[in-house]
Write an enzyme that holds these catalytic residues in place. Structure first.
Site, PDB file in Angstrom:
ATOM      1  N   GLU A  16       0.758  -1.307  -0.226  1.00 39.47           N
ATOM      2  CA  GLU A  16      -0.252  -0.362   0.185  1.00 39.47           C
ATOM      3  C   GLU A  16       0.810   1.346  -0.278  1.00 39.47           C
ATOM      4  OE1 GLU A  16      -2.142  -3.007   2.900  1.00 39.47           O
ATOM      5  OE2 GLU A  16      -0.657  -2.432   1.603  1.00 39.47           O
ATOM      6  N   ARG A 528      10.566   0.795  -4.303  1.00 39.11           N
ATOM      7  CA  ARG A 528      10.984   0.296  -4.801  1.00 39.11           C
ATOM      8  C   ARG A 528      10.849  -1.195  -3.914  1.00 39.11           C
ATOM      9  NH1 ARG A 528      12.196  -3.894  -8.971  1.00 39.11           N
ATOM     10  NH2 ARG A 528      14.057  -4.197  -8.464  1.00 39.11           N
ATOM     11  N   CYS A 529       9.989  -2.139  -4.499  1.00 38.94           N
ATOM     12  CA  CYS A 529      10.094  -3.752  -4.014  1.00 38.94           C
ATOM     13  C   CYS A 529      10.260  -4.192  -4.482  1.00 38.94           C
ATOM     14  CB  CYS A 529       8.102  -3.572  -3.044  1.00 38.94           C
ATOM     15  SG  CYS A 529       7.658  -2.387  -1.775  1.00 38.94           S
ATOM     16  N   CYS A 656      26.386  -1.711  -8.443  1.00 37.38           N
ATOM     17  CA  CYS A 656      26.157  -0.256  -8.174  1.00 37.38           C
ATOM     18  C   CYS A 656      25.918  -0.522  -6.577  1.00 37.38           C
ATOM     19  CB  CYS A 656      24.200  -0.519  -8.584  1.00 37.38           C
ATOM     20  SG  CYS A 656      23.760  -2.276  -8.387  1.00 37.38           S
ATOM     21  N   HIS A 707      18.331   6.142 -10.320  1.00 39.97           N
ATOM     22  CA  HIS A 707      17.358   6.036  -9.454  1.00 39.97           C
ATOM     23  C   HIS A 707      16.316   7.819  -9.029  1.00 39.97           C
ATOM     24  CE1 HIS A 707      20.538   2.739  -9.117  1.00 39.97           C
ATOM     25  NE2 HIS A 707      19.412   2.180  -8.935  1.00 39.97           N
ATOM     26  N   CYS A 739      22.459   2.554 -14.297  1.00 40.39           N
ATOM     27  CA  CYS A 739      22.241   1.073 -13.596  1.00 40.39           C
ATOM     28  C   CYS A 739      20.489   0.343 -14.534  1.00 40.39           C
ATOM     29  CB  CYS A 739      21.439   1.136 -12.241  1.00 40.39           C
ATOM     30  SG  CYS A 739      20.963  -0.136 -11.540  1.00 40.39           S
TER      31      CYS A 739
END
Length: 771
Positions: A16, A528-529, A656, A707, A739
């Protein structure tokens, strides 16, 4: 005896928080709605832990982005470049906070994000604090106090969790030379004291200070800072109960220091190092007043706790110091665990019985307490029996072992670990074959995965379309991205990886020994998951994984196309790894599987193959004395994966967010023909290690920070390339982003890559004029 928890996942059981943050960044929900989502997650987490029976529940373990960034905002460590963000009256404190994390590019402002790096040896990223020599601190955000009050008003007794002042400074970076960030401790500590004063006024009893640097090698200056800080806190607030939480390794040679601190409780990670319990219990410096928090439930992996083993450790401590001085806890914050195993309704039932996610780990902590308590033991005996049956089932399961794989590992030879010739000879053959210009341009692999791409993948999984229809869609997306790369003038192309989900998950789904969850998400950074695979058994590749799409993409263009693979160490690091054999053994099994893929890509006509090892540096043990053993097997695994090809085939790798200075020789030992690294956020600082070492192979220092949503200008990238040329020979340099571009939007990606290609062309022309 009591229980407590060091921290709970903040993303929400259905991500969520991720969804709300991204909606807010897009302007689709208000700040009030975002704040409401955060409150709803906190209340749910507190209630879950209270219902489970946790005695001390954490507060301030929630974050909209990162707990270190939270601390920077709290103590007013806000770099000057962000001050203008708040001059625009439409912005709020959260906008400032997100600007620090993600950069800011609107209202005629263009501000770069703060640097991001790995949280110790995990795959979680934190925002690195920036410190000036004249740094001042002040209480800027009251988040810690507000969340404690919020919990209290909702009926939850919590202990606020703060990053300890010494670890906070050590997590940061000096922005100028000539001072040590620990010199700032006397400026910083008063703000912590103000926070504690406000918490005390609100009725706080316990406060947890996370000081994970106590698991690292410390300088004398750092040790003095620890002694100073906690003496001052004790003198100022003698009635407060202070917990020092150390995790990810033992106290080691910092044990005497830790035991000398005037605090009420020490938390020890008995999963990463259960032998340290004996050192603590036998120490003559163990105060009769200090309590011990035993981290017996693994906060970083997903395997069910072995109650019998944990009870052995708990009873050993009780016999020495008494039950009233013992707390039971997870080894570290459960931030690194998925939320709830109950959500996994399709997981193999035999494997599922071996697992525990955050919700189940909380229950394990409480169950262990009851198993020790004579009055409550009877109520949980059935849980104990079920636990032991699951532990035994895993030991004897036929799912786990593959003798063919084990035998192949045993027969690895030196020829399997080395390329046929040294880099100098390989480079000549590769130049002749590839004919690339100076400053060759490329990307790291993935291109933006649009909502349409994700929708088609979802349709395939649901059976709404067939495989042929899906493949035709992916072919069209691949063709479009090949044509676009040709159009803007990239030199080495990629196929975009539209057929892939996560860079580790995609490979794990096609290898034996892996299993996958549906909702096993953990936070990597910000919104970010990732959904780490679970490695439960021996690993092998039974058929090609990437060859079809690489071969198809290469057929569309006369330019060279990179085959894109994830390396063995990164697959290992970004998975939940079996704990019944050494990690090195598992990594070698993965390396052999990737080697087979590399050889097949070469046979299919792919002349450049990238094997990403983004996580090599992250896997380093916390103490230098333990580094070499890890580096030996990690580098060996990469070489096994990459050494099956001819000299003419160019091997790339990507890393990275790494500090390379201490391991540069090991990076060179990997013997990749080209390495690409993160460099834009650090303004090319990371290249210094390669320059001082005189790194012999080719290198692509990232000139575009993917990012952050901001689009860097050609001028900005030219300046970074000039910095690179000051330390690295022109004929060694590649030009690329930091990246992969999977998480970015097409509009910003296109603009940034066009600027990048133009910067490379200008650098190329200038270099030719000079020569």
């Amino acid at each position: 005896m009591q229980t407590h928890n060091l921290g709970y996942p903040r993303i929400g059981s259905n991500r969520e928080l991720k969804k709300a943050c991204e909606q807010y960044w897009l302007g689709k929900i208000s700040v009030a709605e975002l704040i409401k989502t955060g409150k709803r997650i906190r209340q749910y987490n507190w209630q879950l832990q209270k219902d489970a029976g946790v005695d001390l529940i954490p507060s301030n373990d929630f974050s909209f982005y990162d707990q270190v960034l939270d601390m920077s905002l709290t103590v007013g460590a806000i770099p000057k470049r962000y001050h203008e963000v708040m001059l625009n009256k439409t912005n709020n404190e959260l906008d400032l906070y997100f600007a620090m994390a993600r950069g800011y590019q609107k209202h005629d402002l263009d501000i770069t994000a703060m640097k991001m790096t790995k949280w110790f040896d995990t795959n979680y990223h934190y925002i690195v604090p920036e410190f000036d020599k004249e740094q001042t601190f002040k209480l800027f955000s009251s988040k810690i106090i507000n969340e404690f009050i919020e919990a209290k008003e909702a009926g939850f007794k919590t202990k606020p969790v703060l990053i300890g002042p010494v670890s906070y400074l050590l997590l940061g970076k000096e922005k100028q030379e000539g001072f040590n960030r620990l010199d700032l401790i006397k400026n910083l500590l008063p703000v912590y004291l103000i926070i504690l004063k406000k918490l005390k006024e609100e009725g706080v009893e316990w406060v947890q200070f996370d000081e994970p640097f106590l698991a690292l090698d410390l300088s004398e200056k750092a040790k003095e800072a620890f002694s100073y800080v906690y003496a001052e806190i004790k003198n100022t607030f003698p009635e407060l109960k202070i917990i020092i939480a150390n995790y990810f390794d033992s106290f080691g040679n910092n044990l005497d220091l830790a035991l000398s601190l005037p605090v009420n409780m020490l938390h020890i990670d008995l999963v990463r190092s259960n032998t340290q319990l004996d050192d603590i219990l036998e120490s003559d410096k163990l105060s009769l007043k200090i309590q011990l928090s035993l981290g017996v439930v693994d906060g970083r992996n997903i395997w069910k706790n072995d109650f019998k083993h944990s009870l052995y450790l708990i009873n050993k401590a009780i016999n020495k110091v008494g039950e009233d001085r013992i707390f039971i806890a997870p080894s570290c914050s459960l931030l690194h665990s998925p939320c709830d195993l109950d959500s996994e309704t399709t997981l193999n039932s035999e494997i599922k019985q071996w697992l525990a996610f955050a919700k189940q780990k909380v229950d394990e902590v409480v169950t262990l307490k009851k198993l020790v308590n004579f009055k409550e033991k009877e109520s949980v005996l059935e849980k104990f029996k079920a636990n032991q049956l699951a532990i035994e089932s895993r030991k004897t399961s036929k799912l786990i072992h593959n003798n063919k794989v084990k035998e192949r590992v045993k027969t690895i030879t030196e020829a399997d670990i080395n390329r046929k010739n040294v880099f100098k000879k390989r480079k000549e053959k590769q130049q002749e074959r590839l004919k690339l210009p100076l400053f060759p341009t490329t990307t790291i692999g993935s291109f933006p995965q649009t909502k349409e791409v994700r929708t088609w993948r979802s349709k395939l999984k649901k059976g709404e379309i067939n495989k042929q229809e899906y493949d035709e869609f992916i072919k069209e997306e691949t063709k479009k991205v090949i044509r676009w790369q040709e159009q803007i003038g990239l030199d080495v192309l990629v196929h975009g990886e539209f057929e892939r989900n996560d860079m580790v998950e995609y490979f794990g789904e096609r290898l034996d020994g892996f299993v996958f969850t549906k909702k096993g998400w953990v936070q990597s950074y910000g919104s970010r998951c990732v959904k780490p695979p679970i490695i439960y058994g021996d690993i092998q590749r039974t058929k090609p994984i990437t060859v079809y799409w690489a071969k198809y993409a290469q057929s569309l263009t006369k330019k060279h196309l990179k085959g894109m693979l994830t390396g063995p160490v990164t697959i290992l690091q970004w998975s939940f790894v079996r704990n019944d054999q050494p990690r090195s053994e598992t990594c070698t099994q993965i390396a052999l599987a990737i080697r087979d893929e590399v050889v097949d890509l070469e046979k299919a006509g792919i002349k450049i193959i990238q094997i990403d090892e983004a996580a090599l540096r992250e896997g380093l043990p916390l103490r230098k004395a333990d580094w070499q053993n890890y580096l030996n097997w990690a580098v060996k695994a990469f070489r096994i994966a990459s050494s099956g090809v001819k000299d003419e085939t160019q091997i790339h790798t990507h890393m990275c967010y790494s500090e390379f200075n201490d391991i540069i020789q090991n990076i060179a030992n990997m013997d990749a023909d080209v390495i690409t690294i993160e460099c834009s956020r650090s303004q090319m600082e990371l290249l210094d290690a390669f320059a001082e070492f005189n790194y012999p192979n080719e290198i692509g220092p990232g000139v575009y920070d993917i990012h952050s949503p901001r689009v860097p200008s050609k001028t900005e990238m030219l300046a970074l390339l000039e910095k690179a040329q000051a330390v690295i020979s022109t004929d060694q340099l590649w030009v690329n982003p930091d990246c992969g571009l999977k998480t970015r939007h097409w509009e910003e990606t296109k603009k940034a890559l066009i600027e990048m290609v133009n910067a490379a062309i200008i650098s190329r022309e200038e270099a030719l004029i000079v020569s």
